[in-house]
Design a protein around this motif. Sequence first.
Motif, PDB file in Angstrom:
ATOM      1  N   TYR A   1       0.883  -1.166   0.000  1.00 53.25           N
ATOM      2  CA  TYR A   1       0.000   0.000   0.000  1.00 53.25           C
ATOM      3  C   TYR A   1       0.919   1.215   0.000  1.00 53.25           C
ATOM      4  N   LEU A   2       0.883   1.971  -1.083  1.00 53.92           N
ATOM      5  CA  LEU A   2       1.859   3.027  -1.344  1.00 53.92           C
ATOM      6  C   LEU A   2       1.224   4.406  -1.270  1.00 53.92           C
ATOM      7  N   HIS A   3       2.049   5.380  -0.919  1.00 51.17           N
ATOM      8  CA  HIS A   3       1.585   6.754  -0.768  1.00 51.17           C
ATOM      9  C   HIS A   3       2.138   7.611  -1.896  1.00 51.17           C
ATOM     10  N   ASP A   4       1.244   8.207  -2.662  1.00 53.80           N
ATOM     11  CA  ASP A   4       1.573   9.093  -3.783  1.00 53.80           C
ATOM     12  C   ASP A   4       1.315  10.528  -3.343  1.00 53.80           C
ATOM     13  N   GLU A   5       2.151  11.017  -2.439  1.00 56.11           N
ATOM     14  CA  GLU A   5       1.925  12.345  -1.855  1.00 56.11           C
ATOM     15  C   GLU A   5       1.923  13.450  -2.906  1.00 56.11           C
ATOM     16  N   SER A   6       2.792  13.356  -3.906  1.00 54.96           N
ATOM     17  CA  SER A   6       2.876  14.398  -4.939  1.00 54.96           C
ATOM     18  C   SER A   6       1.716  14.321  -5.930  1.00 54.96           C
ATOM     19  N   GLN A   7       1.051  13.200  -5.971  1.00 57.87           N
ATOM     20  CA  GLN A   7      -0.033  12.902  -6.908  1.00 57.87           C
ATOM     21  C   GLN A   7       0.440  12.737  -8.346  1.00 57.87           C
ATOM     22  N   ASP A   8       1.754  12.690  -8.548  1.00 55.86           N
ATOM     23  CA  ASP A   8       2.317  12.532  -9.888  1.00 55.86           C
ATOM     24  C   ASP A   8       1.979  11.176 -10.497  1.00 55.86           C
ATOM     25  N   VAL A   9       1.946  10.137  -9.679  1.00 57.24           N
ATOM     26  CA  VAL A   9       1.656   8.801 -10.198  1.00 57.24           C
ATOM     27  C   VAL A   9       0.192   8.715 -10.634  1.00 57.24           C
ATOM     28  N   ALA A  10      -0.700   9.247  -9.837  1.00 55.73           N
ATOM     29  CA  ALA A  10      -2.117   9.255 -10.228  1.00 55.73           C
ATOM     30  C   ALA A  10      -2.306  10.003 -11.544  1.00 55.73           C
ATOM     31  N   ARG A  11      -1.609  11.118 -11.697  1.00 57.95           N
ATOM     32  CA  ARG A  11      -1.716  11.872 -12.953  1.00 57.95           C
ATOM     33  C   ARG A  11      -1.139  11.067 -14.120  1.00 57.95           C
ATOM     34  N   ALA A  12       0.006  10.413 -13.909  1.00 59.15           N
ATOM     35  CA  ALA A  12       0.635   9.633 -14.980  1.00 59.15           C
ATOM     36  C   ALA A  12      -0.270   8.488 -15.436  1.00 59.15           C
ATOM     37  N   TYR A  13      -1.002   7.893 -14.503  1.00 58.65           N
ATOM     38  CA  TYR A  13      -1.899   6.793 -14.847  1.00 58.65           C
ATOM     39  C   TYR A  13      -3.255   7.288 -15.362  1.00 58.65           C
ATOM     40  N   GLY A  14      -3.565   8.543 -15.116  1.00 53.32           N
ATOM     41  CA  GLY A  14      -4.889   9.043 -15.478  1.00 53.32           C
ATOM     42  C   GLY A  14      -5.958   8.548 -14.527  1.00 53.32           C
ATOM     43  N   ALA A  15      -5.564   8.246 -13.284  1.00 54.55           N
ATOM     44  CA  ALA A  15      -6.531   7.788 -12.285  1.00 54.55           C
ATOM     45  C   ALA A  15      -7.526   8.907 -12.007  1.00 54.55           C
ATOM     46  N   VAL A  16      -8.779   8.540 -11.834  1.00 53.43           N
ATOM     47  CA  VAL A  16      -9.812   9.549 -11.616  1.00 53.43           C
ATOM     48  C   VAL A  16     -10.605   9.347 -10.330  1.00 53.43           C
ATOM     49  N   CYS A  17     -10.639   8.110  -9.827  1.00 52.12           N
ATOM     50  CA  CYS A  17     -11.482   7.864  -8.665  1.00 52.12           C
ATOM     51  C   CYS A  17     -10.897   6.759  -7.798  1.00 52.12           C
ATOM     52  N   THR A  18     -11.532   6.584  -6.656  1.00 52.87           N
ATOM     53  CA  THR A  18     -11.194   5.474  -5.770  1.00 52.87           C
ATOM     54  C   THR A  18     -12.468   4.667  -5.569  1.00 52.87           C
ATOM     55  N   PRO A  19     -12.422   3.387  -5.944  1.00 50.43           N
ATOM     56  CA  PRO A  19     -11.299   2.652  -6.497  1.00 50.43           C
ATOM     57  C   PRO A  19     -11.194   2.816  -8.016  1.00 50.43           C
ATOM     58  N   ASP A  20      -9.959   2.753  -8.513  1.00 54.05           N
ATOM     59  CA  ASP A  20      -9.680   2.795  -9.943  1.00 54.05           C
ATOM     60  C   ASP A  20      -8.668   1.688 -10.204  1.00 54.05           C
ATOM     61  N   PHE A  21      -9.042   0.693 -11.011  1.00 51.44           N
ATOM     62  CA  PHE A  21      -8.226  -0.509 -11.225  1.00 51.44           C
ATOM     63  C   PHE A  21      -7.598  -0.514 -12.611  1.00 51.44           C
ATOM     64  N   PHE A  22      -6.292  -0.795 -12.650  1.00 49.97           N
ATOM     65  CA  PHE A  22      -5.537  -0.912 -13.886  1.00 49.97           C
ATOM     66  C   PHE A  22      -4.928  -2.306 -13.918  1.00 49.97           C
ATOM     67  N   GLY A  23      -5.375  -3.161 -14.836  1.00 51.25           N
ATOM     68  CA  GLY A  23      -4.874  -4.526 -14.946  1.00 51.25           C
ATOM     69  C   GLY A  23      -3.942  -4.666 -16.140  1.00 51.25           C
ATOM     70  N   PHE A  24      -2.685  -5.026 -15.877  1.00 48.32           N
ATOM     71  CA  PHE A  24      -1.653  -5.104 -16.910  1.00 48.32           C
ATOM     72  C   PHE A  24      -1.231  -6.544 -17.163  1.00 48.32           C
ATOM     73  N   ASP A  25      -0.829  -6.825 -18.398  1.00 44.23           N
ATOM     74  CA  ASP A  25      -0.275  -8.134 -18.736  1.00 44.23           C
ATOM     75  C   ASP A  25       1.185  -8.204 -18.289  1.00 44.23           C
TER      76      ASP A  25
END
Length: 183
Positions: free
Chosen positions: A103-127
């Motif tokens: 469980y990670l903390h994205d204090e800068s919010q840069d990771v959420a922006r890079a992923y285009g996350a918009v809500c909680t929960p927001d799931f990204f499933g990768f191969d």
Amino acid sequence: MAVETPLCDVGWTAPDFVLPGIDGRSWRLADAVGDKGLLVAFICNHCPYVQAIIDRLVRDAAELTAMGIGVVAINSNDAVQYPDDSFDAMKMFAQRHGLAFPYLHDESQDVARAYGAVCTPDFFGFDSGLGLRYRGRLDSSGRLPAGPDARRELVDAMRLVAETGQGPERQIASMGCSIKWKT
């Protein structure tokens, strides 16, 4: 305010990150990937949509890990405006719910922006090559948990990714509280 995720941008590559975990270590994207893929879940502690699914997410994450899919959760909410989402509160939340994944903390919010996350929960499933194959919901839960016989959409999708490298054609958007962006 409830927000839905956009459609899956199939094949989009997961952005790298380095984030502090509640376990005291720094996590990179490569540290979290399993042999068969990766689930990145943007969650937080206070959102009623997350609270409605957290115990199922813990259950499903254990099953995905057994399939060879890594699981990581990221909290990007502004903890100044929402102290229930602070780093210390994340530790208590994880302990209370038995989170067995980072469980990670994205204090800068840069990771959420890079992923285009918009809500909680927001799931990204990768191969296994970190191409996006699923961006949908856990199950039919909303602000309240779905019934015990609800279809396990996230598990089914990630099982397909693990077995074939492809996600399901039909994906239903996740719904949740908007990410609490810093002003």
